[in-house]
Design a protein around this motif. Structure first.
Motif, mmCIF file in Angstrom:
data_model
loop_
_atom_site.group_PDB
_atom_site.id
_atom_site.type_symbol
_atom_site.label_atom_id
_atom_site.label_comp_id
_atom_site.label_asym_id
_atom_site.label_seq_id
_atom_site.Cartn_x
_atom_site.Cartn_y
_atom_site.Cartn_z
ATOM 1 N N PRO A 98 17.854 -11.805 24.168
ATOM 2 C CA PRO A 98 18.426 -12.740 23.204
ATOM 3 C C PRO A 98 19.649 -12.168 22.517
ATOM 4 C CG PRO A 98 16.504 -11.687 22.304
ATOM 5 C CD PRO A 98 16.646 -11.183 23.707
ATOM 6 N N SER A 99 20.606 -11.728 23.272
ATOM 7 C CA SER A 99 21.831 -11.224 22.674
ATOM 8 C C SER A 99 22.898 -11.228 23.741
ATOM 9 C CB SER A 99 21.622 -9.797 22.184
ATOM 10 O OG SER A 99 22.873 -9.236 21.865
ATOM 11 N N SER A 100 24.089 -11.587 23.336
ATOM 12 C CA SER A 100 25.166 -11.511 24.301
ATOM 13 C C SER A 100 25.604 -10.071 24.470
ATOM 14 C CB SER A 100 26.331 -12.388 23.846
ATOM 15 O OG SER A 100 26.555 -12.211 22.470
ATOM 16 N N GLN A 101 25.341 -9.264 23.429
ATOM 17 C CA GLN A 101 25.686 -7.850 23.549
ATOM 18 C C GLN A 101 24.537 -7.131 24.233
ATOM 19 O OE1 GLN A 101 25.512 -7.162 19.456
ATOM 20 N NE2 GLN A 101 26.866 -8.889 19.065
ATOM 21 N N GLN A 102 24.821 -5.930 24.655
ATOM 22 C CA GLN A 102 23.773 -5.102 25.230
ATOM 23 C C GLN A 102 22.797 -4.727 24.112
ATOM 24 O OE1 GLN A 102 23.665 -4.727 28.290
ATOM 25 N NE2 GLN A 102 22.194 -3.094 28.658
ATOM 26 N N PRO A 103 21.525 -5.050 24.264
ATOM 27 C CA PRO A 103 20.594 -4.675 23.201
ATOM 28 C C PRO A 103 20.405 -3.164 23.154
ATOM 29 C CG PRO A 103 19.414 -5.587 25.065
ATOM 30 C CD PRO A 103 20.871 -5.709 25.384
ATOM 31 N N PRO A 104 20.019 -2.661 21.993
ATOM 32 C CA PRO A 104 19.806 -1.217 21.916
ATOM 33 C C PRO A 104 18.662 -0.807 22.821
ATOM 34 C CG PRO A 104 19.120 -2.312 19.878
ATOM 35 C CD PRO A 104 19.746 -3.350 20.739
ATOM 36 N N PRO A 105 18.703 0.386 23.365
ATOM 37 C CA PRO A 105 17.618 0.826 24.237
ATOM 38 C C PRO A 105 16.326 0.986 23.445
ATOM 39 C CG PRO A 105 19.110 2.649 23.763
ATOM 40 C CD PRO A 105 19.719 1.419 23.170
ATOM 41 N N ALA A 106 15.192 0.787 24.116
ATOM 42 C CA ALA A 106 13.909 0.941 23.442
ATOM 43 C C ALA A 106 13.746 2.384 22.993
ATOM 44 C CB ALA A 106 12.784 0.550 24.389
ATOM 45 N N GLN A 107 13.192 2.552 21.792
ATOM 46 C CA GLN A 107 12.966 3.886 21.269
ATOM 47 C C GLN A 107 11.470 4.111 21.194
ATOM 48 O OE1 GLN A 107 15.325 2.874 17.647
ATOM 49 N NE2 GLN A 107 16.268 4.842 18.045
ATOM 50 N N GLY A 108 10.925 4.896 22.120
ATOM 51 C CA GLY A 108 9.498 5.172 22.080
ATOM 52 C C GLY A 108 9.173 6.032 20.877
#
Ligand code: NAG
Length: 218
Positions: free
Chosen positions: A57-67
């Motif tokens: 849900p973003s036109s930008q690259q979403p931030p990577p998941a942070q475990g």
């Protein structure tokens, strides 16, 4: 028309510290459950390399998941929705959930600007005013009503599902709330059935995601 100084002060306060914008005194005893604490930022460099899904849900690259990082760790970091973050801190059941690695959530965090556009404050309910008049939030009972309204507002903005797939119907934490889903039309992501635009995914962490939402256009 000139802006009143109170209005300007409100903007100033909103942009510097959402904490101060919560109900004065009303919730002050809750503020030491401060989720802004410095949590160790444990990045997970050896996590599985997930292919980016095509339906973010973003036109930008979403931030990577942070475990290892939880929603509670990141909620307070972004000034653009710090009013909502401070409301969440005032609702213990929701704060606990966002701090629980075994419970996933998608938080639909309204921008400060969206909260400012609401017809009333999130702790106000027109029904209280029509039943009780202008003093609806005075005294202990009034504080209890305001608290309940804030809780409902916060619960209505947390979906107990993550990952939340496009068109997957679900309900918020608010008891009896209607079914909601989201869809992507021409790169614009909206919550349905209301059409509220999702601006971006602010965070993807171990127990879910924080999405930033705009004001509903009338
Ligand atoms: C909870 O979220 C994590 C991180 O996105 C995901 O790996 C996990 O499968 C989710 N669990 C459930 C029950 O959806």
């Amino acid at each position: 028309m000139r802006f009143s100084s109170a209005y300007l002060l409100q903007i100033l306060v909103a942009s510097t510290s959402a904490q101060l914008l919560t109900l004065p005194k009303l919730f002050s005893q809750d503020t030491n459950t401060d989720t802004d604490r410095q949590a160790p930022l444990i990045m997970d460099p050896v996590g599985p390399a997930m292919p980016p899904t095509t339906k973010e849900p973003s036109s930008q690259q979403p931030p990577p998941a942070q475990g290892g990082v939880l929603i509670s760790d990141v909620m307070g970091r972004d000034r653009s929705f710090n009013m909502f973050a401070s409301f969440v801190r005032d609702v213990e059941s929701v704060s606990r959930r966002l701090d629980d690695s075994s419970k996933n959530s998608t938080v639909l965090a309204p921008l400060n600007s969206a909260i400012e556009k609401l017809p009333g404050k999130p702790w106000e309910d027109p029904k209280d005013y029509s039943a009780l008049g202008a003093t609806a939030y005075d005294g202990d009972d009034g504080q209890e009503r305001a608290r309940r309204n804030i809780r409902r507002f916060v619960e209505a903005h947390v979906v107990p599902v993550s990952p939340w797939r496009e068109r997957e119907k679900t309900r918020s934490l608010l008891d009896g709330d209607k079914e909601i889903w989201w869809e992507n039309k021409d790169g614009v992501m909206t919550l349905q059935p209301d059409g509220t635009e999702i601006q971006s995914v602010a965070s993807r962490v171990g127990n879910g995601e924080v999405w930033v939402i705009k004001a509903n256009e009338p």
